[in-house]
Enzyme design. Sequence first.
Site, PDB file in Angstrom:
ATOM      1  N   LYS A 186      16.976  24.026 -32.768  1.00 41.99           N
ATOM      2  CA  LYS A 186      17.173  25.453 -33.091  1.00 41.99           C
ATOM      3  C   LYS A 186      15.726  24.762 -34.112  1.00 41.99           C
ATOM      4  O   LYS A 186      15.870  24.102 -34.781  1.00 41.99           O
ATOM      5  CB  LYS A 186      18.001  26.760 -33.812  1.00 41.99           C
ATOM      6  CG  LYS A 186      19.104  26.566 -32.652  1.00 41.99           C
ATOM      7  CD  LYS A 186      18.677  27.464 -31.572  1.00 41.99           C
ATOM      8  CE  LYS A 186      18.184  28.874 -31.103  1.00 41.99           C
ATOM      9  NZ  LYS A 186      17.669  28.959 -30.552  1.00 41.99           N
ATOM     10  N   HIS A 198      10.506  28.108 -30.105  1.00 47.18           N
ATOM     11  CA  HIS A 198      10.296  29.155 -29.920  1.00 47.18           C
ATOM     12  C   HIS A 198       8.420  30.111 -30.783  1.00 47.18           C
ATOM     13  O   HIS A 198       8.386  30.559 -31.813  1.00 47.18           O
ATOM     14  CB  HIS A 198      11.514  30.165 -30.496  1.00 47.18           C
ATOM     15  CG  HIS A 198      12.598  30.077 -29.736  1.00 47.18           C
ATOM     16  ND1 HIS A 198      12.244  30.118 -28.502  1.00 47.18           N
ATOM     17  CD2 HIS A 198      13.211  29.569 -30.981  1.00 47.18           C
ATOM     18  CE1 HIS A 198      13.879  29.437 -28.518  1.00 47.18           C
ATOM     19  NE2 HIS A 198      14.241  29.091 -30.087  1.00 47.18           N
ATOM     20  N   GLN A 204       4.927  34.409 -30.402  1.00 45.85           N
ATOM     21  CA  GLN A 204       6.167  35.490 -30.838  1.00 45.85           C
ATOM     22  C   GLN A 204       6.046  35.482 -32.107  1.00 45.85           C
ATOM     23  O   GLN A 204       5.055  35.493 -32.468  1.00 45.85           O
ATOM     24  CB  GLN A 204       7.798  34.338 -31.121  1.00 45.85           C
ATOM     25  CG  GLN A 204       8.526  34.287 -29.538  1.00 45.85           C
ATOM     26  CD  GLN A 204       7.420  32.842 -29.216  1.00 45.85           C
ATOM     27  OE1 GLN A 204       6.746  32.751 -29.383  1.00 45.85           O
ATOM     28  NE2 GLN A 204       8.393  32.617 -27.944  1.00 45.85           N
ATOM     29  N   LEU A 239      23.857  32.228 -27.791  1.00 47.99           N
ATOM     30  CA  LEU A 239      25.001  32.534 -27.127  1.00 47.99           C
ATOM     31  C   LEU A 239      25.272  31.275 -26.819  1.00 47.99           C
ATOM     32  O   LEU A 239      26.620  31.375 -27.024  1.00 47.99           O
ATOM     33  CB  LEU A 239      24.518  33.621 -26.290  1.00 47.99           C
ATOM     34  CG  LEU A 239      24.622  34.874 -25.926  1.00 47.99           C
ATOM     35  CD1 LEU A 239      23.856  35.658 -25.253  1.00 47.99           C
ATOM     36  CD2 LEU A 239      25.982  35.436 -26.853  1.00 47.99           C
ATOM     37  N   ASP A 257      20.392  35.374 -29.702  1.00 48.79           N
ATOM     38  CA  ASP A 257      19.528  34.230 -29.018  1.00 48.79           C
ATOM     39  C   ASP A 257      20.200  32.933 -28.963  1.00 48.79           C
ATOM     40  O   ASP A 257      19.443  32.236 -28.840  1.00 48.79           O
ATOM     41  CB  ASP A 257      18.121  34.066 -30.081  1.00 48.79           C
ATOM     42  CG  ASP A 257      18.805  34.149 -31.289  1.00 48.79           C
ATOM     43  OD1 ASP A 257      19.002  33.877 -31.657  1.00 48.79           O
ATOM     44  OD2 ASP A 257      17.202  34.251 -32.033  1.00 48.79           O
TER      45      ASP A 257
END
Length: 373
Positions: free
Chosen positions: A79, A98, A103, A324, A322
């Site tokens: 992440k 991301h 974003q 899961l 985000d």
Amino acid sequence: MSPQPVTLHLRAETKPLEARAALTPSTTKQLLDAGFKVYVEESSQSTFDIKEYEDVGAEIVPEGSWKEAPKDRLIIGLKELPENETFPLVHEHIQFAHCYKDQAGWETVLGRFPAGNGTLYDLEFLENDQGRRVAAFGFYAGFAGAAIGVLDWAFKQTHGDDENLPGVTPYPNEDALISYVKGELQKALEKTGGKYPTALVIGALGRCGSGAIDFFKKVGIPDENIAKWDMQETAKGGPFKEIVDSNIFINCIYLSQPIPPFINYESLNVDDRKLTTIVDVSADTTNPHNPIPVYEIATVFNEPTVDVKTTKGPKLSVCSIDHLPSLLPREASEFFSKDLMPSLLQLPERDTAPVWVRAKQLFDKNVARLPKN
């Protein structure tokens, strides 16, 4: 001249309740056997015990030590890095960042790499020659999303509308999750006279959708209660009444271009709405093309749902977690890491191996978009 051996440094995850790892003990051993050097940080969150890495021959280092590690190490994680850190990044990083789809705050996230002459190889964009991702968590994202969906529906049957679904924590394995959800579902069926929920899955043909369908079947929801939609069914354009007529809606697709939304407030505010639970597995709340524009925040494991503001019909909740797959961190990590392995083994040739060359070109292309200041 043969390529230089690669040194990988597995950083500890810092995102709250993130128990997955980009490398597992078994895949770490594969890399070591192939001549890689692997450092593994101690982690307060990982589902894997640090001794499991030590036992296969990895060198154990303190949590967060990647920041001072030699520049020739490739830093691998899952992440994104903490938002409150802004120092320039000097290493090559392999992770989800991301920041390639506009974003919110993407410039700040991406700007740290060129500021330190670092490089980002974004895991989301490691693709084979056919343009398909070499590794993805999609199956377990859908699997876990369906689990939250069933839990939320069942909780509403047994507790009414006054409370929200309580927090959830990672499960040691798939069987434990299925067993727990089956138990909660049985309590709910006692309230509904044995009537199972109906579910609609959009993106049913993909990894994520197949995971959701697999979970529904494993907890005993009849196949005829599961509507499986993909591009053919959504081609006419939403909003879709069929979603409103289902109890649980699972969205498994991410959109990078605008289409009519699958649902909107107008389609939800009807007296005969059966829909009570939305799980947006894609969970990209800041995506301007979000096909479910009825919520604004990403939910988290300790508060898995948020209410959708409706004026008619039953209480409606949305789950937009985000990460899961962290609900099943061990299986999800093994699944992902094994898929990633053939590409990791190409890292010594990353200047010529197509998967890595494309990832570097995409990084350079997006860096060129950064504001000049």
